[in-house]
Scaffold this motif. Structure first.
Motif, PDB file in Angstrom:
ATOM      1  N   GLY A 138       0.849  -1.174   0.000  1.00  0.00           N
ATOM      2  CA  GLY A 138       0.000   0.000   0.000  1.00  0.00           C
ATOM      3  C   GLY A 138       0.894   1.236   0.000  1.00  0.00           C
ATOM      4  O   GLY A 138       1.878   1.280   0.728  1.00  0.00           O
ATOM      5  N   THR A 139       0.551   2.235  -0.826  1.00  0.00           N
ATOM      6  CA  THR A 139       1.379   3.437  -0.925  1.00  0.00           C
ATOM      7  C   THR A 139       0.858   4.504   0.033  1.00  0.00           C
ATOM      8  O   THR A 139      -0.273   4.963  -0.112  1.00  0.00           O
TER       9      THR A 139
ATOM     10  N   PRO B 100      -2.337   8.382   7.717  1.00  0.00           N
ATOM     11  CA  PRO B 100      -3.206   7.264   8.130  1.00  0.00           C
ATOM     12  C   PRO B 100      -3.963   6.574   7.001  1.00  0.00           C
ATOM     13  O   PRO B 100      -4.706   5.644   7.268  1.00  0.00           O
ATOM     14  N   PHE B 101      -3.838   7.016   5.758  1.00  0.00           N
ATOM     15  CA  PHE B 101      -4.518   6.283   4.670  1.00  0.00           C
ATOM     16  C   PHE B 101      -3.661   6.357   3.407  1.00  0.00           C
ATOM     17  O   PHE B 101      -2.818   7.243   3.264  1.00  0.00           O
ATOM     18  N   THR B 102      -3.900   5.411   2.485  1.00  0.00           N
ATOM     19  CA  THR B 102      -3.087   5.339   1.268  1.00  0.00           C
ATOM     20  C   THR B 102      -3.313   6.570   0.410  1.00  0.00           C
ATOM     21  O   THR B 102      -4.424   7.117   0.370  1.00  0.00           O
ATOM     22  N   SER B 103      -2.286   7.002  -0.288  1.00  0.00           N
ATOM     23  CA  SER B 103      -2.430   8.101  -1.230  1.00  0.00           C
ATOM     24  C   SER B 103      -1.151   8.238  -2.048  1.00  0.00           C
ATOM     25  O   SER B 103      -0.075   7.876  -1.586  1.00  0.00           O
TER      26      SER B 103
ATOM     27  N   TYR C 286      -8.952   4.355   8.355  1.00  0.00           N
ATOM     28  CA  TYR C 286      -8.894   3.747   7.034  1.00  0.00           C
ATOM     29  C   TYR C 286      -8.815   2.234   7.214  1.00  0.00           C
ATOM     30  O   TYR C 286      -7.968   1.731   7.947  1.00  0.00           O
TER      31      TYR C 286
ATOM     32  N   ASN D 291      -3.778  -1.270  -5.061  1.00  0.00           N
ATOM     33  CA  ASN D 291      -2.991  -0.058  -4.828  1.00  0.00           C
ATOM     34  C   ASN D 291      -2.936   0.842  -6.061  1.00  0.00           C
ATOM     35  O   ASN D 291      -1.857   1.223  -6.507  1.00  0.00           O
TER      36      ASN D 291
ATOM     37  N   ARG E 143     -12.618   6.871  -3.684  1.00  0.00           N
ATOM     38  CA  ARG E 143     -11.686   7.984  -3.511  1.00  0.00           C
ATOM     39  C   ARG E 143     -10.630   7.911  -4.603  1.00  0.00           C
ATOM     40  O   ARG E 143     -10.239   6.828  -5.037  1.00  0.00           O
TER      41      ARG E 143
ATOM     42  N   THR F 215      -6.882   8.317  -5.399  1.00  0.00           N
ATOM     43  CA  THR F 215      -5.709   8.275  -4.519  1.00  0.00           C
ATOM     44  C   THR F 215      -4.654   9.312  -4.876  1.00  0.00           C
ATOM     45  O   THR F 215      -3.697   9.497  -4.126  1.00  0.00           O
TER      46      THR F 215
END
Lengths: 432, 90
Positions: A271-272, A316-319, B19, B46, B69, B71
């Motif tokens: 996960g990024t 705290p979350f992927t992005s 999350y 991902n 969402r 990313t």
């Protein structure tokens, strides 16, 4: 095998001489006003290479450098979609250490520290490695227990690492609030004297220059848009500057490693997540060791320029967004002041974010994939920069010989399908 | 920081939520091999773009919901209760 870049008369057939940096050369060029040659050349991509490395950061450039230097494979291209060192290699907080938790991890990162210790001489490029000591603070009994565990594993592997108490911490960092009246009193710390900080850009530039001296081609602004796989074998890559035929591709990217592996049809347990960092204005040297607190989610070091560099845990979350947030900087400032209240008047200059490929076990993924000729050196989460030299060395050996070196055998992709994870969360979740 | 429109509570600061990962279909533990189960546990899409994911409103209604969402931009175009919850309630 050691071999100088150039033969005695200073040239090797077929390419231009690089300057050998020295005090004498600086003096000579200062007098004569002679131009410094470019550290590495820009050229057009060839239509084929023996090996294509995707990612022009410390991992990709080190892989290319050791391929050329140790294994004589010089028909290598390093591709990056941006400028060289503009990804995670230029966005980390430049901390080097080897006091990990698992024996596999400790051995691996210690090899990297050893390579970093000789890197300036090896590359003829000052990487400014400052082994000023590394303190990981413990604020509760659980953390003290993990520190003792780490110290014992470290000592068994021959690493200088020990648990110290608040009085010794106060000696090392007089500005630290080691009183018992804080929200999270400091109970002890894991002290790791060989740990320290480095000039991360210099490491990248040094490897790029070293690779170029061995005739490796470095191609910035060359984005990989597809990987050609037929019958389970790699045949080439497609880029915005044309197609390149090759039988060996090494994915050395951070942040985007899932996307690159996806082009070859290889699924990634990644996960990024963005990781934010910040620096203050410059002040006189007052903070010697690197200070890390897992409980407070912060680490602090002072650069040679006098700035304080702050980092934290991942968002705290992927992005894939590299925007900073006010919430992060508020939390960070509060946590730093818990540790060192005397910094309250210091101003923050800037903040930024880099992309971290987080794996389920907080360990990297290195080695072969189900696609023949497609190698990965990914999953570097928040612990990648310190591993650049050893990863490059091991990946080069793997690509050149086809055999997985023992030092990275535990970090293969198959471990996830086979259920043998290498749990490093206790040493890598915060504290880089 | 981003605002996340909770299906119950309306737009709230993302720090109120936890999350909970990409939305995926849980295989039947009795009818799956260990390898398939581990692939479900570990392998992620991902994507750099639109993704469907689970969130938990930690300091609000304490319910799980599904969000779509982007990313790269962190734009949220839809949030909804998971289909399974809607079915069991009806």
């Amino acid at each position: 095998m050691t071999r100088s870049f150039f033969s005695r008369n200073g040239t090797r057939s077929g390419y231009q001489k690089q300057a050998r940096y020295s005090a004498f050369d600086l003096f000579r060029r200062g007098l004569s006003g002679a131009e410094w040659p470019r550290a590495w050349r820009s050229r057009d991509p060839k239509s084929s290479y023996d090996v294509v490395v995707i990612g022009g950061g410390v991992h990709g450039l080190a892989t290319a450098y050791y391929l050329a230097k140790e294994h004589g494979i010089t028909d290598v291209a390093v591709l990056d979609k941006g400028y060289i060192g503009g990804g995670a290699s230029g966005r980390n907080t430049a901390i080097i250490r080897s006091n990990y938790l698992t024996p596999e991890g400790v051995r691996f990162y210690d090899r990297s520290v050893k390579l970093y210790e000789n890197l300036s001489a090896e590359l003829n490029f000052n990487v400014m490695f400052s082994q000023r000591g590394h303190l990981t603070l413990a604020h509760n009994d659980g953390a003290v227990r993990t520190m003792r565990w780490r110290a014992e594993v470290n000592k068994l592997e021959g690493i200088d690492s020990e648990v110290i108490g608040p009085a010794e911490i106060k000696n090392l960092v007089p500005f630290m609030d080691t009183s018992e009246h804080t929200r999270y009193p400091i109970l002890g710390a894991l002290y790791h004297p060989p740990g320290g900080i480095i000039r991360h850009d210099a490491v990248v530039w040094g490897y790029a220059r070293g690779a170029d001296a061995h005739d490796v081609h470095i191609h910035p602004y060359t984005e990989v848009q597809g990987i050609d796989v037929e019958n389970g074998r790699v045949h080439g890559v497609r880029t915005n500057r044309g197609g390149i035929a090759t039988s060996k591709v090494v994915n050395c990217t951070a942040g985007y490693s899932s996307l690159i592996s996806g082009m070859a049809g290889v699924g990634m347990p990644i996960g990024t997540f963005p990781l934010q960092a910040a620096v203050t204005e410059r002040v006189k040297p007052f903070l010697h060791p690197v200070v890390v607190s897992g409980t407070l989610h912060v680490y602090v070091s002072q650069t040679d320029r006098g700035e304080l560099v702050f980092g934290a845990s991942v968002d705290p979350f992927t992005s894939y967004s590299t925007r900073g947030s006010l919430e992060f900087i508020e939390g960070l400032a509060g946590h730093v002041l818990e540790l060192m209240p005397s910094l309250s008047k210091l101003r923050l200059l800037r903040q930024w974010a880099g992309l971290c490929d987080m794996t389920p076990d907080y360990s990297p993924i290195m080695g072969v994939t189900p696609v023949e000729g497609f190698y990965i050196d990914v999953g570097w989460g928040t612990w990648g920069f310190k591993a650049g030299p050893v990863s490059g060395e091991a990946m080069a050996e793997l690509v050149a010989t086809g055999k997985t070196p023992k030092i990275i055998a535990a970090f293969d992709l198959a471990r996830f399908a086979e259920g043998r994870l290498v749990g490093e969360k206790g040493a890598a979740a915060v504290g880089h | 920081m981003i605002l996340l429109p909770c299906p119950h509570c309306g737009p709230r600061n993302a720090s109120e939520f936890r999350y909970a990962g990409e939305a995926s279909t849980r295989p039947d533990p009795n009818a799956t091999t260990p390898e398939e189960w581990r692939a479900y546990l570990y392998i992620k899409n991902n994507p750099a773009g639109w993704t469907t994911e689970k969130w938990f409103h930690r300091t609000g209604c304490r319910r799980y919901f599904t969000a779509e969402r982007h990313t790269v931009t962190n734009e949220v175009r839809e949030t909804r209760l998971p289909a399974a919850r809607l079915e069991s309630n009806s």
